[in-house]
Design a protein around this motif. Structure first.
Motif, short mmCIF file in Angstrom:
data_model
loop_
_atom_site.label_atom_id
_atom_site.label_comp_id
_atom_site.label_asym_id
_atom_site.label_seq_id
_atom_site.Cartn_x
_atom_site.Cartn_y
_atom_site.Cartn_z
N TRP A 24 0.81 -1.29 -0.11
CA TRP A 24 0.07 -0.07 0.04
C TRP A 24 0.80 1.35 -0.11
O TRP A 24 0.69 2.21 -0.68
CB TRP A 24 -0.92 -0.05 1.27
N LEU A 28 1.18 4.17 -2.89
CA LEU A 28 0.85 5.50 -2.68
C LEU A 28 2.06 6.27 -3.37
O LEU A 28 1.81 7.43 -3.82
CB LEU A 28 0.55 5.74 -1.42
N SER A 332 -8.00 4.30 -10.49
CA SER A 332 -6.91 3.87 -10.29
C SER A 332 -6.45 2.47 -10.96
O SER A 332 -7.08 1.68 -11.29
CB SER A 332 -6.48 3.56 -8.80
N THR A 334 -3.58 0.12 -10.91
CA THR A 334 -2.22 -0.23 -10.11
C THR A 334 -1.38 -1.23 -10.84
O THR A 334 -0.52 -1.50 -10.38
CB THR A 334 -2.74 -0.59 -8.67
N PRO A 363 -4.78 5.15 -4.90
CA PRO A 363 -3.47 5.38 -5.44
C PRO A 363 -3.43 5.82 -6.83
O PRO A 363 -4.23 5.56 -7.39
CB PRO A 363 -3.21 3.75 -5.10
N PRO A 384 -1.48 10.35 -5.18
CA PRO A 384 -2.79 9.90 -4.84
C PRO A 384 -3.77 10.82 -4.77
O PRO A 384 -3.49 12.11 -4.71
CB PRO A 384 -2.53 9.52 -3.16
#
Length: 413
Positions: A24, A28, A332, A334, A363, A384
């Motif tokens: 996490w 970020l 987002s 990721t 994120p 973020p």
């Protein structure tokens, strides 16, 4: 029974973090886990791609005993490490084994075990093939390892639906709890398929990025110059239970799994339906299952693999679903940081979505230089983005070869 299904524990092993929290924090920060591989595969086998996003080998060394690791395929190693973390994070619930289930997933399974065994057979003969080869290569191996670790006797399910696998395992866990068949379910998915055969095969399909000069910027969802995804590996795990069960034992609650939706394109074995009809249907069904409206969706962790043909239909589907509320949902992607974990992607992305809802933070998506004009979304770029306070909902999307579309709806608590 209509009790809420809640998340009480999370775990993850990814190319950007050895735990859920580390992953996490790295997400970020916009950290890329892609790198040039330290081997000669590209030269030896004439593979045009020499990079991927891999888990630091020290993670296995530090979390598993040598004898454990030897008896597990890499996909099972990641499964066990992430599940142990999630279980401890949930407070190691005291639950009768007959009321504890596992719902796990993989897209490919024990490819490393299978191909290493084949090499051993050819080079050293049958007597040198490990006796545990079959249980190590089985797709249900990771789920079985988690089930035996936790003594889960209600059920141990394995879902295999390509890159939608572990989001579907989350949906199966949801149904298992709501049906009353278990009080606690450990759900998740794992994959370890960064191998020359998969790199060669995906390269032949022109599915992988070929930015060998800059692996860390190769995964670029929504960018006009995207040229394919980056292979990743790892695992994600979530402990789910009914709300009253969690509250009765004083567990912390991260978020609610409010519902899920599934559909199939029935269009092409690898390509998604170009207008996003199937993915839109899965998202709509997830909202209906959760009792949500398009206006409630304030965040989406998109499937967004960074392939030229894949990102646009998902964008089209999101616009169809949310309509005038599209720009209210922070999107987002990721995979821009972790690469594509195939069957493990949905579980890790669900963990990130839970944390996004909990922390009211979406994120970023990294590596976007110029957004494809065909994509009209509120993309979180580079840093973020804050999500609203109060009750919010999010979707996490997973789509896979074979036309599989699976979406989970996650709400704040």
């Amino acid at each position: 029974m209509t009790s809420k299904v809640v998340v009480t524990g999370i775990g993850a092993v990814t190319p950007i973090g050895a735990t859920a929290d580390a992953t996490w924090q790295a997400a970020l920060s916009g950290t890329s886990g892609a790198h040039t591989l330290d081997n000669d595969w590209s030269e030896k086998y004439d593979i045009p791609v020499d990079f991927a996003a891999t888990v630091d080998p020290s993670v296995v060394e530090e979390n598993l005993k040598r004898v454990e690791a030897k008896r597990l395929d890499p996909s099972s190693r990641f499964a066990l490490i992430s599940a142990r973390e999630a279980w401890q994070d949930a407070g190691a619930p005291e639950v009768e084994p007959e009321r504890l289930a596992v719902s796990w997933a993989t897209g490919i399974g024990g490819v490393w075990t299978l191909l290493e065994a084949w090499d051993t057979l050819r080079e050293e003969g049958s007597r040198r093939v490990m006796p545990l080869t079959v249980p190590m290569l089985m797709p249900n191996g990771p789920g079985a390892a988690v089930g035996m670790e936790l003594q889960a006797r209600a059920a141990v399910h394995t879902v295999v639906s390509a890159c939608a696998s572990s989001t579907e395992s989350l949906g199966l866990a949801f149904d298992t709890l709501r049906s009353g068949r278990a009080d606690v379910v450990v759900a998740g998915g794992s994959e370890s398929a960064v191998h020359p055969i998969t790199l060669a095969a995906f390269s032949s399909m022109r599915a992988l990025s070929r930015r060998t000069d800059s692996p860390e910027t190769a995964s670029r969802p929504y960018d006009i110059g995207r040229d394919g995804f980056v292979m990743g590996e790892g695992a994600g795990a979530l402990v789910l239970e009914l709300e009253e069960h969690a509250k009765a034992r004083g567990a912390k609650i991260y978020a609610e799994i409010a519902g899920w939706g599934v559909s199939n394109d029935a269009y092409h074995i690898t390509a998604g339906e170009p207008e996003g009809k199937g993915s839109a249907a899965a998202m709509r069904r997830a909202l209906e299952s959760a009792g949500l409206q398009p206006a409630d969706v304030r965040h989406i962790n998109a499937h967004a693999t960074s392939t030229p043909v894949g990102d646009v239909p998902e964008s089209t589907a999101i616009n169809k679903l949310l309509g005038s509320h599209t720009q209210d949902a922070a999107v987002s992607a990721t995979k821009s940081m972790m690469g594509h974990l195939l069957g493990g992607a949905g579980a890790v992305e669900a963990v990130l979505t839970v944390l996004a809802v909990l922390n009211r933070t979406a994120p970023p998506t990294i590596n976007i230089e110029e957004v494809d004009p065909q994509i009209e979304l509120n993309i979180v770029r580079d840093t973020p983005a804050d999500l609203p306070q109060g009750d919010i909902a999010a979707l996490t999307n997973s789509f896979g070869f074979g036309g599989h579309n699976v979406v989970a709806a996650i709400k704040s608590v």
